[in-house]
Design a protein around this motif. Structure first.
Motif, PDB file in Angstrom:
ATOM      1  N   LYS A 427      28.718  46.862  30.128  1.00  0.00           N
ATOM      2  CA  LYS A 427      28.915  46.407  31.509  1.00  0.00           C
ATOM      3  C   LYS A 427      28.319  45.013  31.673  1.00  0.00           C
ATOM      4  N   ILE A 428      29.089  44.120  32.262  1.00  0.00           N
ATOM      5  CA  ILE A 428      28.640  42.750  32.482  1.00  0.00           C
ATOM      6  C   ILE A 428      28.935  42.354  33.921  1.00  0.00           C
ATOM      7  N   THR A 429      28.355  41.218  34.319  1.00  0.00           N
ATOM      8  CA  THR A 429      28.625  40.661  35.636  1.00  0.00           C
ATOM      9  C   THR A 429      29.584  39.481  35.481  1.00  0.00           C
ATOM     10  N   VAL A 430      30.725  39.570  36.158  1.00  0.00           N
ATOM     11  CA  VAL A 430      31.774  38.555  36.024  1.00  0.00           C
ATOM     12  C   VAL A 430      31.908  37.803  37.345  1.00  0.00           C
ATOM     13  N   LEU A 447      38.871  44.376  36.952  1.00  0.00           N
ATOM     14  CA  LEU A 447      37.539  44.255  36.349  1.00  0.00           C
ATOM     15  C   LEU A 447      36.632  45.419  36.752  1.00  0.00           C
ATOM     16  N   HIS A 452      32.935  46.722  35.242  1.00  0.00           N
ATOM     17  CA  HIS A 452      32.103  45.530  35.349  1.00  0.00           C
ATOM     18  C   HIS A 452      31.723  45.261  36.801  1.00  0.00           C
ATOM     19  N   ASP A 453      30.609  44.560  36.979  1.00  0.00           N
ATOM     20  CA  ASP A 453      30.240  44.061  38.302  1.00  0.00           C
ATOM     21  C   ASP A 453      30.941  42.723  38.516  1.00  0.00           C
TER      22      ASP A 453
END
Length: 546
Positions: A427-430, A447, A452-453
């Motif tokens: 999980k990543i922040t986009v 997304l 993902h955040d």
């Protein structure tokens, strides 16, 4: 002797001849007149004298003064008649004569001869004038002919220049028209890709969230297929506008065509006789293999449609050189030729064959973008598409591609990462940046569905504010075409704030301008969720989260 003395006293020089032969020789053009006694010409051969007299020029009639002892007319003096006949200009002076009479007769003969000389001078002057006039006329005719030839050459040069100018103006107008159409087409394709982005993205998400139902799945699949056909159409529009993304690599056209033989045979159909002539070795060309294959298939289909009753379709690959002064740069080229024996095209149709949306096929059987797409592709590859055709005798399409000396790069080893692995990234922040709310919403949904955040920004300035505020951002996804600051400029500014920040550029053009100065990974709109996931995984694999 008496006559000579009298003439000398009168101021006339005289020469005495001893015999008739000497007299004959003295009868030249410089002799003023002759004084002869009648007895001298009696019983002698006067044929030589008569020949001399007869041979006089037209202006000359030498006077003869004959001193005779007989009076009376010609009927009483037969010899006089003979002399008249032989000599012509004769004056008889009966002896004895008075000196004054003789001098008078001599002066009359002298004056008459002088008038002949004057006539001769005038004749000579006239002849000289005629010669001068003749030479002048000849010179004038020569000058007129020369000047006429110069004027004709100048006229021909002017006509050729006018024709060249008209051709250049026609080409310029056509180029300007095609440039405007290209700009319009590229803009429409870009906007259409954005719309398709929202359609395809939302359909992908809709498929996941709707309950499993065959009819619903069928309807969604139909909608996706329609959207994908629209995406394929935009790719043709972008190809015509020369704004498609090309993955250019050194390739062998012979191998590309050879690898498509089965597909070409199926596309041509059983009614078409197919001949493929491939040489053993040719130079490589820098091309996008997929686009070249699509262009070849398009030409094959066009040839097939031009031969509904069957015919001969020939594909040739050969090396050629561009002629000086042609529309191609000098050098070596590989020419891919597709020719058929079909219905052909009229000159008017041939002129419009590469115009976008121009088609002679029935409604619904062609978009009119095939040849324009190939022409745009050829231009992007620094080559050319050349068409020739004749009604009833078929058509010929030549795709000229510049040869290259660039070596084929060895294929990179494939990683074992699968699509499933790509969709199971951590999980990543986009940070998603797009000025189109509809596109942004679709991308955000995809997304978030991937887990993902997402931070959303509707402009480049807003995205920079978010980065300046210190919020955690593992990946920046930005649209390229935005007002005030485009995606490439935003990427450069973002890298100044956060060096090493992974950035993914999304664009409906799928192409960056050559002067952008930014080398970024890109994803072409419209994209599906699995394509987005794969692109994110690729970017993060090479960069790592920041």
């Amino acid at each position: 002797m008496v006559a000579e003395s009298l003439l000398r006293e009168a101021g006339v020089s005289a020469a005495i001849c001893g015999d008739v032969a000497e007299f004959e020789q003295a009868l030249g053009e410089d002799a003023f007149f002759a004084v002869v006694t009648e007895e001298t010409f009696r019983s002698v051969d006067l044929r030589g004298v008569a020949a001399r007299v007869a041979a006089q020029p037209a202006w000359s009639d030498i006077p003869f003064v004959i001193l005779t002892q007989r009076g009376g007319g010609l009927e009483r003096n037969p010899n006089a008649a003979r002399l008249f006949e032989l000599l012509g200009n004769v004056t008889f002076l009966e002896r004895p004569f008075h000196p004054t009479t003789f001098v008078s007769v001599a002066r009359t003969a002298f004056n008459g001869r002088m008038r002949q000389y004057e006539a001769r001078a005038r004749i000579l002057e006239l002849r000289e004038s005629e010669e001068r006039l003749k030479r002048l006329n000849e010179t004038l005719e020569e000058r007129v002919a020369k000047r006429t030839a110069e004027l004709e050459r100048a006229h021909a040069a002017v006509l050729a220049e006018i024709e060249q100018r008209e051709v250049a103006e026609r080409k310029l107008r056509h180029a300007q028209k095609m440039e405007m159409i290209g700009q319009l087409t590229g803009g429409v394709a870009h906007d259409f890709n954005n719309l398709l982005m929202a359609v395809i993205g939302n359909l992908d998400l809709l498929r996941k969230h709707l309950p499993s139902d065959a009819k619903t799945a069928r309807l969604i699949d139909g909608a996706v297929q329609g959207a994908q056909r629209g995406a394929a159409l935009t790719q043709r529009l972008l190809a015509f506008a020369r704004k498609q993304d090309l993955k250019v690599e050194p390739k062998s056209i012979v191998e590309l065509v050879g690898g498509m033989t089965d597909l070409i045979e199926r596309s041509a159909g059983a009614q078409i006789e197919l001949r493929i002539n491939l040489p053993e070795s040719l130079p490589l060309v820098l091309v996008d293999a997929i686009q070249i294959e699509l262009a070849l298939l398009n030409l094959v289909v066009n040839a097939r449609d031009a031969m509904p009753e069957g015919g001969l379709l020939t594909i040739d690959v050969e090396e050629r050189r561009a002629r000086p002064g042609s529309d191609l740069a000098p050098g070596r080229y590989v020419c891919l030729t597709v020719s058929d024996t079909g219905c052909g095209m009229s000159p008017e149709t041939l002129k419009r064959a590469t115009e976008p949306f121009f088609s002679t096929k029935e409604l619904g059987k062609g978009t009119g973008l095939g040849l324009s797409m190939i022409q745009g592709l050829a231009a992007q590859l620094n080559g050319a598409l050349r068409l020739t055709s004749e009604l009833g005798r078929g058509s010929r399409a030549e795709l000229w591609l510049p040869a290259t000396t660039v070596a084929v790069q060895p294929a990179k080893p494939q990683t074992s990462r699968t699509v499933a692995d790509q969709t199971n990234m951590p999980k990543i922040t986009v940070l998603i940046v797009d000025d189109d709310a509809l596109i942004a919403m679709s991308t955000v949904e995809m997304l978030e569905d991937l887990g993902h955040d997402v931070i959303e920004a509707n402009s480049a300035s807003r995205a920079l504010e978010i980065l300046q505020n210190g919020r955690v951002v593992d990946l920046l996804i930005t649209d390229y075409s935005m007002p005030k600051m485009n995606g490439a400029q935003l990427a450069a500014a973002a890298r100044e704030l956060r060096p090493g920040l992974p950035i993914l550029l999304a664009t409906g053009y799928a192409e960056l301008p050559s002067n952008s100065g930014v080398d970024l990974p890109r994803i072409a709109k419209p994209y599906r969720q699995d394509q987005l996931a794969a692109s994110i995984a690729k970017v993060l694999t090479h960069s790592g989260p920041s």
